[in-house]
Design a protein around this motif. Structure first.
Motif, short mmCIF file in Angstrom:
data_model
loop_
_atom_site.label_atom_id
_atom_site.label_comp_id
_atom_site.label_asym_id
_atom_site.label_seq_id
_atom_site.Cartn_x
_atom_site.Cartn_y
_atom_site.Cartn_z
N VAL A 17 0.67 -0.99 -0.48
CA VAL A 17 -0.22 0.29 0.26
C VAL A 17 0.96 1.10 -0.35
CG1 VAL A 17 -2.06 1.23 1.58
CG2 VAL A 17 -1.55 -1.36 1.23
N VAL A 18 1.59 1.25 1.19
CA VAL A 18 2.61 2.43 0.93
C VAL A 18 3.44 2.21 -0.58
CG1 VAL A 18 4.91 3.91 1.90
CG2 VAL A 18 2.71 2.67 3.54
N ARG A 19 4.21 1.33 -0.72
CA ARG A 19 4.87 1.60 -1.72
C ARG A 19 3.68 2.26 -3.08
NH1 ARG A 19 6.66 -2.84 -0.69
NH2 ARG A 19 5.74 -4.35 -2.46
N THR A 20 2.57 1.70 -3.19
CA THR A 20 1.86 2.03 -4.08
C THR A 20 1.35 3.34 -4.59
OG1 THR A 20 0.47 -0.08 -4.99
CG2 THR A 20 -0.65 1.76 -5.67
N LEU A 21 0.84 4.04 -3.46
CA LEU A 21 0.38 5.29 -2.85
C LEU A 21 1.61 6.11 -3.29
CD1 LEU A 21 -1.17 5.50 0.47
CD2 LEU A 21 -2.33 5.05 -2.54
N ASP A 22 3.56 5.55 -2.14
CA ASP A 22 4.43 6.93 -2.68
C ASP A 22 4.92 6.53 -4.32
OD1 ASP A 22 7.07 8.23 -2.40
OD2 ASP A 22 7.73 6.64 -2.13
N THR A 23 4.55 5.49 -4.73
CA THR A 23 5.09 6.05 -6.41
C THR A 23 4.56 6.56 -6.78
OG1 THR A 23 6.29 3.93 -6.12
CG2 THR A 23 5.79 4.50 -8.08
N VAL A 24 2.89 6.28 -7.11
CA VAL A 24 1.63 6.67 -7.73
C VAL A 24 2.06 8.42 -7.38
CG1 VAL A 24 -0.80 6.92 -7.62
CG2 VAL A 24 0.18 4.57 -8.44
N ALA A 25 2.01 8.84 -6.66
CA ALA A 25 1.96 9.86 -6.47
C ALA A 25 2.81 11.47 -7.15
CB ALA A 25 2.21 10.81 -5.03
N SER A 26 4.32 9.84 -6.90
CA SER A 26 5.65 11.15 -7.96
C SER A 26 5.45 10.85 -9.22
CB SER A 26 6.89 9.65 -7.34
OG SER A 26 7.36 9.93 -6.08
N GLU A 27 5.02 9.63 -9.74
CA GLU A 27 4.46 9.30 -11.28
C GLU A 27 3.20 10.41 -11.86
OE1 GLU A 27 5.95 8.06 -13.74
OE2 GLU A 27 7.14 6.88 -12.38
N ALA A 28 2.15 10.86 -10.65
CA ALA A 28 0.99 11.68 -10.91
C ALA A 28 1.70 13.07 -11.06
CB ALA A 28 -0.17 11.95 -10.23
N ALA A 29 2.28 12.93 -10.20
CA ALA A 29 3.43 14.48 -10.40
C ALA A 29 4.28 14.81 -11.81
CB ALA A 29 4.34 14.97 -8.86
N LYS A 30 4.49 14.20 -12.07
CA LYS A 30 5.27 14.44 -13.32
C LYS A 30 4.72 14.31 -14.87
CE LYS A 30 8.85 10.42 -12.57
NZ LYS A 30 9.39 9.16 -12.64
N LEU A 31 2.89 13.59 -14.24
CA LEU A 31 1.73 14.40 -15.49
C LEU A 31 1.38 16.06 -14.99
CD1 LEU A 31 -0.09 11.12 -14.79
CD2 LEU A 31 1.56 11.40 -16.74
N GLY A 32 1.89 16.41 -14.38
CA GLY A 32 1.51 17.81 -14.18
C GLY A 32 0.22 17.74 -12.75
N HIS A 33 0.30 17.19 -12.00
CA HIS A 33 -0.86 16.73 -11.16
C HIS A 33 0.13 17.59 -9.51
CE1 HIS A 33 -4.06 15.04 -13.06
NE2 HIS A 33 -3.17 14.44 -13.26
N VAL A 34 -0.48 18.29 -8.84
CA VAL A 34 -0.28 18.16 -7.67
C VAL A 34 -0.89 17.03 -6.35
CG1 VAL A 34 -0.06 19.70 -5.69
CG2 VAL A 34 0.41 20.33 -7.85
N VAL A 35 0.11 16.18 -5.96
CA VAL A 35 -0.77 15.56 -4.82
C VAL A 35 0.07 15.98 -3.33
CG1 VAL A 35 -0.17 12.82 -4.56
CG2 VAL A 35 -0.09 13.90 -6.07
N GLY A 36 -0.61 16.09 -2.61
CA GLY A 36 -0.30 15.54 -1.05
C GLY A 36 -0.98 14.60 -0.05
N PHE A 37 -0.61 14.94 0.55
CA PHE A 37 -0.90 13.48 2.07
C PHE A 37 -1.35 13.91 3.39
CE2 PHE A 37 0.23 9.69 -0.78
CZ PHE A 37 1.00 10.22 -1.65
N VAL A 38 -2.03 13.05 3.69
CA VAL A 38 -2.53 13.26 5.01
C VAL A 38 -2.08 11.86 5.90
CG1 VAL A 38 -4.07 13.29 6.93
CG2 VAL A 38 -3.80 15.51 4.86
N THR A 39 -1.56 11.36 6.32
CA THR A 39 -1.11 10.86 7.14
C THR A 39 -0.54 11.00 8.99
OG1 THR A 39 1.75 11.38 6.69
CG2 THR A 39 0.42 10.52 5.26
#
Length: 353
Positions: A17-39
Protein backbone atom coordinates in the motif's frame (compact mmCIF):
# COMPACT_ATOMS: atom_id res chain seq x y z
CA UNK A 1 -5.38 18.83 -10.48
CA UNK A 2 -4.61 19.04 -6.77
CA UNK A 3 -5.22 15.60 -5.28
CA UNK A 4 -5.11 14.94 -1.55
CA UNK A 5 -4.59 11.34 -0.41
CA UNK A 6 -5.69 10.41 3.11
CA UNK A 7 -4.07 7.20 4.30
CA UNK A 8 -3.59 5.31 7.57
CA UNK A 9 -0.78 3.30 5.93
CA UNK A 10 2.47 5.23 5.63
CA UNK A 11 6.12 5.27 6.56
CA UNK A 12 7.87 3.65 8.36
CA UNK A 13 5.61 0.81 7.23
CA UNK A 14 7.02 -1.22 4.36
CA UNK A 15 4.21 -2.78 2.36
CA UNK A 16 2.46 -2.73 -0.99
CA UNK A 17 0.00 0.00 0.00
CA UNK A 18 2.75 2.45 0.98
CA UNK A 19 4.83 1.63 -2.11
CA UNK A 20 1.82 2.08 -4.37
CA UNK A 21 0.73 5.43 -2.94
CA UNK A 22 4.27 6.80 -2.80
CA UNK A 23 5.14 5.83 -6.36
CA UNK A 24 1.80 6.87 -7.84
CA UNK A 25 2.18 10.31 -6.25
CA UNK A 26 5.61 10.79 -7.80
CA UNK A 27 4.42 9.59 -11.22
CA UNK A 28 1.28 11.75 -11.05
CA UNK A 29 3.48 14.78 -10.38
CA UNK A 30 5.27 14.06 -13.67
CA UNK A 31 1.86 14.26 -15.37
CA UNK A 32 1.31 17.76 -13.96
CA UNK A 33 -0.77 16.93 -10.89
CA UNK A 34 -0.02 18.15 -7.38
CA UNK A 35 -0.39 15.37 -4.82
CA UNK A 36 -0.44 15.84 -1.05
CA UNK A 37 -0.83 13.41 1.82
CA UNK A 38 -2.52 13.33 5.20
CA UNK A 39 -0.81 10.57 7.18
CA UNK A 40 -0.70 9.33 10.79
CA UNK A 41 2.58 11.13 11.56
CA UNK A 42 0.60 14.40 11.76
CA UNK A 43 -1.46 13.17 14.70
CA UNK A 44 -1.15 11.60 18.11
CA UNK A 45 -1.15 7.85 17.57
CA UNK A 46 -1.40 4.52 19.34
CA UNK A 47 -0.01 1.16 18.17
CA UNK A 48 -2.42 -1.07 16.29
CA UNK A 49 -3.33 -4.26 18.19
CA UNK A 50 -1.23 -7.24 16.98
CA UNK A 51 0.71 -4.83 14.68
CA UNK A 52 2.55 -2.43 17.01
CA UNK A 53 4.65 -1.01 14.17
CA UNK A 54 1.45 0.36 12.61
CA UNK A 55 0.35 3.59 14.29
CA UNK A 56 -3.31 4.64 14.37
CA UNK A 57 -4.36 8.28 14.66
CA UNK A 58 -6.29 9.31 17.77
CA UNK A 59 -9.34 11.60 17.36
CA UNK A 60 -8.10 13.04 14.05
CA UNK A 61 -11.30 14.77 12.88
CA UNK A 62 -10.62 18.41 13.79
CA UNK A 63 -6.99 18.56 12.67
CA UNK A 64 -7.81 16.49 9.58
CA UNK A 65 -10.38 19.06 8.49
CA UNK A 66 -7.89 21.90 8.86
CA UNK A 67 -5.31 20.00 6.81
CA UNK A 68 -7.78 19.30 4.01
CA UNK A 69 -8.97 22.90 3.85
CA UNK A 70 -5.42 24.22 3.93
CA UNK A 71 -4.37 22.06 0.98
CA UNK A 72 -7.40 23.21 -1.07
CA UNK A 73 -7.71 19.99 -3.12
CA UNK A 74 -9.59 19.50 -6.36
CA UNK A 75 -10.05 15.82 -5.50
CA UNK A 76 -9.83 13.67 -2.38
CA UNK A 77 -8.79 10.03 -2.30
CA UNK A 78 -9.31 7.99 0.89
CA UNK A 79 -6.90 5.09 0.66
CA UNK A 80 -7.61 3.08 3.82
CA UNK A 81 -10.42 2.12 6.17
CA UNK A 82 -8.61 3.18 9.37
CA UNK A 83 -9.26 6.12 11.73
CA UNK A 84 -8.07 8.71 9.19
CA UNK A 85 -10.12 7.08 6.45
CA UNK A 86 -13.32 7.12 8.50
CA UNK A 87 -12.73 10.71 9.61
CA UNK A 88 -12.09 11.89 6.05
CA UNK A 89 -15.19 10.04 4.85
CA UNK A 90 -17.34 11.80 7.46
CA UNK A 91 -15.80 15.18 6.66
CA UNK A 92 -16.51 14.83 2.93
CA UNK A 93 -20.06 13.57 3.41
CA UNK A 94 -20.89 16.42 5.79
CA UNK A 95 -19.84 18.93 3.10
CA UNK A 96 -21.28 17.07 0.14
CA UNK A 97 -17.87 16.65 -1.50
CA UNK A 98 -17.15 13.62 -3.70
CA UNK A 99 -14.24 11.34 -2.93
CA UNK A 100 -12.76 8.09 -4.16
CA UNK A 101 -11.54 5.06 -2.20
CA UNK A 102 -9.48 1.93 -2.86
CA UNK A 103 -9.62 -1.71 -1.86
CA UNK A 104 -5.97 -2.29 -1.02
CA UNK A 105 -6.30 -4.96 1.66
CA UNK A 106 -8.56 -7.95 2.21
CA UNK A 107 -9.56 -6.53 5.57
CA UNK A 108 -12.38 -9.05 6.23
CA UNK A 109 -10.06 -12.01 5.64
CA UNK A 110 -7.39 -10.38 7.78
CA UNK A 111 -9.80 -9.85 10.69
CA UNK A 112 -11.05 -13.42 10.39
CA UNK A 113 -7.49 -14.81 10.41
CA UNK A 114 -6.52 -12.70 13.42
CA UNK A 115 -9.67 -12.66 15.53
CA UNK A 116 -12.11 -15.18 14.04
CA UNK A 117 -14.74 -12.57 13.12
CA UNK A 118 -17.14 -13.94 10.45
CA UNK A 119 -16.54 -12.58 6.96
CA UNK A 120 -20.18 -11.52 6.56
CA UNK A 121 -19.98 -9.07 9.46
CA UNK A 122 -16.75 -7.41 8.35
CA UNK A 123 -17.80 -7.24 4.70
CA UNK A 124 -20.95 -5.43 5.80
CA UNK A 125 -18.84 -2.79 7.57
CA UNK A 126 -16.39 -2.42 4.68
CA UNK A 127 -19.22 -2.20 2.15
CA UNK A 128 -20.78 0.58 4.25
CA UNK A 129 -17.44 2.45 4.29
CA UNK A 130 -17.06 2.39 0.50
CA UNK A 131 -20.73 2.86 -0.45
CA UNK A 132 -20.59 6.69 -0.83
CA UNK A 133 -17.36 6.58 -2.86
CA UNK A 134 -17.58 7.98 -6.39
CA UNK A 135 -15.05 5.35 -7.42
CA UNK A 136 -13.85 2.30 -5.49
CA UNK A 137 -10.53 1.47 -7.14
CA UNK A 138 -9.59 -2.21 -7.41
CA UNK A 139 -6.39 -3.74 -8.72
CA UNK A 140 -7.63 -6.80 -10.63
CA UNK A 141 -10.53 -8.07 -12.70
CA UNK A 142 -11.24 -10.99 -10.38
CA UNK A 143 -11.38 -8.71 -7.34
CA UNK A 144 -13.76 -6.46 -9.27
CA UNK A 145 -16.02 -9.43 -9.94
CA UNK A 146 -15.88 -10.65 -6.34
CA UNK A 147 -16.70 -7.26 -4.83
CA UNK A 148 -19.47 -6.68 -7.35
CA UNK A 149 -20.95 -10.02 -6.31
CA UNK A 150 -20.83 -8.88 -2.67
CA UNK A 151 -22.79 -5.73 -3.39
CA UNK A 152 -20.01 -3.17 -3.81
CA UNK A 153 -20.71 -0.43 -6.37
CA UNK A 154 -18.89 2.26 -8.39
CA UNK A 155 -15.94 -0.07 -9.01
CA UNK A 156 -13.08 1.26 -11.14
CA UNK A 157 -9.93 -0.52 -12.36
CA UNK A 158 -6.58 0.59 -10.96
CA UNK A 159 -3.68 -1.69 -11.85
CA UNK A 160 -0.14 -1.75 -10.45
CA UNK A 161 3.37 -1.35 -11.78
CA UNK A 162 6.97 -2.17 -11.01
CA UNK A 163 10.16 -0.07 -11.00
CA UNK A 164 11.82 -1.63 -14.03
CA UNK A 165 15.01 0.40 -13.60
CA UNK A 166 15.49 -0.79 -10.04
CA UNK A 167 14.33 -4.40 -10.22
CA UNK A 168 16.47 -6.01 -12.90
CA UNK A 169 18.16 -9.38 -13.46
CA UNK A 170 21.73 -9.64 -12.24
CA UNK A 171 24.33 -11.77 -10.46
CA UNK A 172 23.13 -14.63 -8.27
CA UNK A 173 26.23 -14.85 -6.12
CA UNK A 174 24.92 -13.07 -3.00
CA UNK A 175 24.39 -16.23 -0.91
CA UNK A 176 26.96 -18.79 -2.11
CA UNK A 177 26.62 -20.89 1.05
CA UNK A 178 22.98 -21.76 0.33
CA UNK A 179 22.47 -24.96 -1.72
CA UNK A 180 20.52 -24.49 -4.94
CA UNK A 181 17.85 -24.21 -6.05
CA UNK A 182 16.86 -21.32 -3.79
CA UNK A 183 13.13 -20.80 -3.23
CA UNK A 184 12.51 -17.24 -2.07
CA UNK A 185 9.76 -15.46 -0.16
CA UNK A 186 9.82 -11.66 0.21
CA UNK A 187 7.24 -9.84 2.30
CA UNK A 188 5.79 -9.31 5.74
CA UNK A 189 5.99 -12.20 8.16
CA UNK A 190 2.36 -12.19 9.26
CA UNK A 191 -0.27 -14.86 9.74
CA UNK A 192 -2.39 -13.75 6.76
CA UNK A 193 0.58 -14.29 4.42
CA UNK A 194 0.29 -18.08 4.91
CA UNK A 195 4.08 -18.53 5.05
CA UNK A 196 3.80 -21.93 6.77
CA UNK A 197 2.43 -23.31 3.51
CA UNK A 198 5.80 -22.51 1.93
CA UNK A 199 8.19 -23.34 4.75
CA UNK A 200 6.58 -26.71 5.47
CA UNK A 201 7.17 -27.95 1.90
CA UNK A 202 9.62 -30.74 1.12
CA UNK A 203 11.76 -29.04 -1.54
CA UNK A 204 15.32 -29.50 -2.79
CA UNK A 205 17.93 -26.83 -2.11
CA UNK A 206 17.18 -23.92 0.24
CA UNK A 207 14.37 -21.69 1.43
CA UNK A 208 15.11 -17.97 1.72
CA UNK A 209 12.80 -15.66 3.69
CA UNK A 210 13.27 -11.90 3.31
CA UNK A 211 11.22 -9.62 5.52
CA UNK A 212 10.13 -8.98 9.09
CA UNK A 213 6.92 -8.98 11.07
CA UNK A 214 5.04 -10.38 14.06
CA UNK A 215 5.51 -14.00 12.95
CA UNK A 216 9.32 -13.83 12.72
CA UNK A 217 10.18 -15.48 16.06
CA UNK A 218 7.64 -18.28 15.66
CA UNK A 219 8.66 -19.07 12.09
CA UNK A 220 12.37 -19.12 12.92
CA UNK A 221 11.73 -21.53 15.77
CA UNK A 222 9.42 -23.76 13.72
CA UNK A 223 11.61 -23.89 10.58
CA UNK A 224 15.28 -23.73 11.63
CA UNK A 225 16.38 -25.12 8.26
CA UNK A 226 15.16 -21.98 6.45
CA UNK A 227 17.41 -18.94 5.99
CA UNK A 228 15.86 -15.75 7.44
CA UNK A 229 17.51 -12.63 6.02
CA UNK A 230 15.33 -10.07 7.82
CA UNK A 231 14.09 -6.85 6.24
CA UNK A 232 16.12 -5.62 3.27
CA UNK A 233 15.96 -2.38 1.34
CA UNK A 234 17.29 -0.74 -1.81
CA UNK A 235 19.94 -2.59 -3.79
CA UNK A 236 20.28 -5.10 -0.96
CA UNK A 237 16.66 -6.11 -1.46
CA UNK A 238 17.12 -6.39 -5.21
CA UNK A 239 20.22 -8.56 -4.67
CA UNK A 240 18.18 -10.92 -2.48
CA UNK A 241 15.52 -11.20 -5.18
CA UNK A 242 18.19 -12.00 -7.76
CA UNK A 243 19.81 -14.62 -5.53
CA UNK A 244 16.77 -16.87 -5.81
CA UNK A 245 15.71 -19.34 -8.49
CA UNK A 246 11.95 -19.36 -7.83
CA UNK A 247 9.79 -16.82 -6.03
CA UNK A 248 7.15 -18.42 -3.81
CA UNK A 249 3.94 -16.49 -3.13
CA UNK A 250 1.88 -18.52 -0.62
CA UNK A 251 -0.68 -15.83 0.28
CA UNK A 252 -4.35 -16.62 -0.16
CA UNK A 253 -5.64 -13.13 0.65
CA UNK A 254 -3.59 -10.48 -1.21
CA UNK A 255 -5.52 -8.24 -3.59
CA UNK A 256 -2.59 -8.04 -6.03
CA UNK A 257 0.90 -8.93 -4.81
CA UNK A 258 3.43 -6.31 -5.94
CA UNK A 259 6.30 -8.56 -4.93
CA UNK A 260 5.40 -10.95 -7.74
CA UNK A 261 6.04 -8.20 -10.29
CA UNK A 262 9.30 -7.29 -8.57
CA UNK A 263 10.40 -10.93 -8.68
CA UNK A 264 9.45 -11.28 -12.34
CA UNK A 265 11.33 -8.08 -13.19
CA UNK A 266 14.42 -9.68 -11.60
CA UNK A 267 13.96 -12.79 -13.73
CA UNK A 268 12.38 -15.10 -11.11
CA UNK A 269 9.45 -17.32 -12.10
CA UNK A 270 6.66 -17.44 -9.52
CA UNK A 271 4.98 -20.37 -7.74
CA UNK A 272 1.62 -19.63 -6.15
CA UNK A 273 -1.81 -20.94 -5.30
CA UNK A 274 -4.53 -20.35 -7.95
CA UNK A 275 -6.24 -17.51 -6.05
CA UNK A 276 -7.00 -13.82 -6.53
CA UNK A 277 -3.79 -11.93 -7.16
CA UNK A 278 -1.74 -14.66 -8.84
CA UNK A 279 -4.62 -15.50 -11.18
CA UNK A 280 -4.68 -11.88 -12.39
CA UNK A 281 -0.95 -11.14 -12.37
CA UNK A 282 0.68 -14.31 -13.70
CA UNK A 283 0.74 -15.97 -17.11
CA UNK A 284 1.57 -19.67 -17.74
CA UNK A 285 5.03 -18.94 -19.15
CA UNK A 286 6.15 -16.93 -16.08
CA UNK A 287 4.38 -18.60 -13.18
CA UNK A 288 2.87 -21.86 -12.01
CA UNK A 289 -0.31 -21.94 -9.96
CA UNK A 290 -1.37 -25.15 -8.28
CA UNK A 291 -3.24 -26.20 -5.16
CA UNK A 292 -0.13 -28.31 -4.54
CA UNK A 293 2.30 -25.47 -3.86
CA UNK A 294 5.26 -27.85 -3.79
CA UNK A 295 4.45 -29.08 -7.29
CA UNK A 296 4.16 -25.46 -8.43
CA UNK A 297 7.61 -24.69 -6.97
CA UNK A 298 9.28 -27.62 -8.74
CA UNK A 299 7.62 -26.89 -12.06
CA UNK A 300 8.50 -23.19 -11.85
CA UNK A 301 12.18 -24.20 -11.95
CA UNK A 302 11.67 -25.11 -15.61
CA UNK A 303 10.46 -21.64 -16.69
CA UNK A 304 12.62 -19.16 -18.62
CA UNK A 305 13.95 -16.23 -16.52
CA UNK A 306 14.24 -14.04 -19.63
CA UNK A 307 10.55 -14.53 -20.33
CA UNK A 308 9.78 -13.38 -16.79
CA UNK A 309 11.65 -10.13 -17.34
CA UNK A 310 9.97 -9.49 -20.70
CA UNK A 311 6.56 -10.06 -19.14
CA UNK A 312 7.25 -7.59 -16.32
CA UNK A 313 8.04 -4.87 -18.86
CA UNK A 314 4.30 -4.57 -19.48
CA UNK A 315 3.62 -3.18 -15.99
CA UNK A 316 4.58 0.49 -15.61
CA UNK A 317 3.92 2.91 -12.77
CA UNK A 318 3.32 5.73 -15.27
CA UNK A 319 0.23 3.93 -16.57
CA UNK A 320 -0.88 3.21 -13.00
CA UNK A 321 -0.64 6.91 -12.08
CA UNK A 322 -2.55 8.00 -15.18
CA UNK A 323 -5.30 5.52 -14.33
CA UNK A 324 -5.45 6.81 -10.75
CA UNK A 325 -5.77 10.45 -11.85
CA UNK A 326 -8.47 9.51 -14.36
CA UNK A 327 -10.45 7.73 -11.64
CA UNK A 328 -10.26 10.65 -9.20
CA UNK A 329 -13.56 12.48 -8.77
CA UNK A 330 -12.70 16.20 -9.13
CA UNK A 331 -14.84 18.97 -7.70
CA UNK A 332 -14.86 22.75 -7.78
CA UNK A 333 -14.82 24.31 -4.35
CA UNK A 334 -14.42 27.92 -3.26
CA UNK A 335 -12.11 27.24 -0.35
CA UNK A 336 -12.11 29.99 2.29
CA UNK A 337 -8.82 31.81 2.57
CA UNK A 338 -6.73 31.06 5.64
CA UNK A 339 -6.35 33.96 8.03
CA UNK A 340 -2.57 33.64 7.91
CA UNK A 341 -2.55 33.39 4.13
CA UNK A 342 -0.65 30.09 4.22
CA UNK A 343 -1.42 26.84 2.44
CA UNK A 344 -0.40 23.30 3.24
CA UNK A 345 2.34 22.35 0.81
CA UNK A 346 2.03 18.93 -0.80
CA UNK A 347 4.01 16.27 0.97
CA UNK A 348 5.86 14.21 -1.61
CA UNK A 349 7.79 11.54 0.21
CA UNK A 350 10.77 9.99 -1.61
CA UNK A 351 10.69 6.36 -2.60
CA UNK A 352 11.55 3.68 -0.08
CA UNK A 353 15.32 3.40 0.33
Amino acid sequence: MRILIVTDAWYPQVNGVVRTLDTVASEAAKLGHVVGFVTPDRFRTVPMPTYPEIRLAIAPRRRLGRLIESFRPDGIHIATEGPLGWAARKWCLKRGLPFTTAYHTRFPEYVKARFGVPLSLTFRLVRHFHAPSRGLMVATRSLHQELHGRGFTNLRPWSRGVDLDRFTPGPKDLLPHLPRPIFTYVGRLAVEKNIDAFLSLDLPGSKLVVGDGPEMARLKAAYPQAHFAGARHGEDLVAHFRAGDVFVFPSLTDTFGLVMLEALACGLPVAAFPVHGPLDVLAPHVGVMDQDLGAACRQALTLDPDACRRYALGFTWAATAAQFAHNTAPFRQDWPARKDGRTLEPVLIPHLP
